[in-house]
Design a protein around this motif. Structure first.
Motif: not given
Ligand code: PBG
Ligand code: ZN
Length: 324
Positions: A24-42, A58-61, A76-81
């Motif tokens: 079995t080989t794990l590679t970066v191709d296998d990965l998906m990164l979940p991220l949390f987006a919020i309103e505002g800036k900085g 969004c700027d940091h995201l 990436v997988m996006l979630f929103g608040l």
């Protein structure tokens, strides 16, 4: 062949041989990164129960997405608040909603990163359930239209793939039909087909502010005791038009991943959820385990069980390790 003719260690001693016979080989191709987006800036709000994870404007995201892209992570997988919640989850399908804005920002600055959106209502409803509530009950059929509308709004914003996580019956078919009618027939659906009613989602509900305000999710998410039902759920979603089937959580459900891999002929994803991440981080912070090694071993086990895609909050950390 028995000992002493057979000695398993002959092929274990040298690293070269171990590499040659590795199954079995794990590679970066296998990965998906979940991220949390919020309103505002900085703003980059640390999530207390998920050390190393943040709620991001969004700027940091976009900065983290670029880092992930440079590390070779394909998606990436996006979630929103949202800024406000209401009974009908109106900010879930607004064209200027948080996920819609985050998708646009990412596609503008890192166009080659695949953007997958989590499609659900629980971050957007004031009661915190994944569907519409009527008389204290989750109304499956009344929720379908809003879920399909949400998926469509993500596609219109530029999402490359949509991933419904609500567990309403029939939503994959409804989303497929809506996308097809609106000229998004090429947008794939990754269905959270086999999603268990799990205590491992605890940290996520803090991160996404999506805890149910009454009751629990047992009336629509799966009973952890069931595995035949996983086949039924997956089969139903495939017939409705799912392109990728997901199992969630991952670590306590490796048997389900393995079983489904034998039974179905679609690509499979597994979501190593917030509680899995938190447990390893906590033990690492206590100095009780080597966190990096435990993460890599865990991801490998999910791959070995049969997952083609692994959603993990450790994706960036793991990618860096794999690139070393
Ligand atoms: C909501 C949703 C949940 C997760 C992803 N989408 C939580 C839930 O069903 O309450 C969990 C992710 C995680 O724990 O990392 N539909
Ligand atoms: Zn939900």
């Amino acid at each position: 062949m028995l000992f002493p003719d057979f000695r398993a260690r002959r092929l274990r001693e040298k690293n070269a041989f171990r590499r040659m016979i590795r199954e079995t080989t794990l590679t970066v191709d296998d990965l998906m990164l979940p991220l949390f987006a919020i309103e505002g800036k900085g703003i980059k709000n640390p999530i207390p129960s998920m050390p190393g994870q943040f709620q991001l404007t969004c700027d940091h995201l976009v900065k983290i997405v670029r880092e992930a892209y440079e590390a070779g992570i394909p998606a990436v997988m996006l979630f929103g608040l949202p800024d406000k919640k209401d009974p009908l989850a109106t900010r879930a399908y607004a064209s200027d909603g948080i996920v819609q804005k985050a998708v646009k920002a990412v596609k503008e600055s890192v166009p080659d990163m695949a953007v997958v959106t989590d499609v659900c209502l629980c971050q957007y409803t004031d009661h915190g359930h994944c569907g519409i509530v009527d008389n204290g009950k989750i109304d499956n059929d009344a929720s379908l239209d809003l879920i399909a509308k949400t998926a469509l709004s993500h596609a219109k914003a530029g999402a490359d793939m949509v991933a419904p996580s609500d567990m309403m019956d029939g939503r994959v078919g409804e989303i497929r039909q809506t996308l097809d009618e609106e000229n998004f027939s090429d947008i794939p659906i990754m269905s959270y087909a086999v999603k268990y009613a799990s205590a491992y989602y605890g940290p996520f509900r803090q991160a996404a502010d999506s805890a149910p305000q009454f009751g629990d999710r047992k009336s629509y998410q799966m009973d952890p005791a069931n595995s035949l039902e996983a086949i039924r759920e997956a089969t139903m979603d495939i017939e409705e038009g799912a392109d990728i089937i997901m199992v969630k959580p991952a670590l306590s459900y490796l048997d389900i991943i393995y079983r489904l891999k034998e039974e179905i002929d679609l690509p499979m994803a597994a979501y190593s959820v917030s509680g899995e991440y938190a447990m390893i981080k906590a033990a690492e912070l206590m100095g009780w385990v080597d966190g990096k090694k435990v993460v890599m071993e865990t991801l490998l086990s999910i791959k070995r069980a049969g997952a083609d895609i692994i959603l993990t909050y450790s994706a960036l950390e793991a990618a860096k390790e794999l690139n070393r």
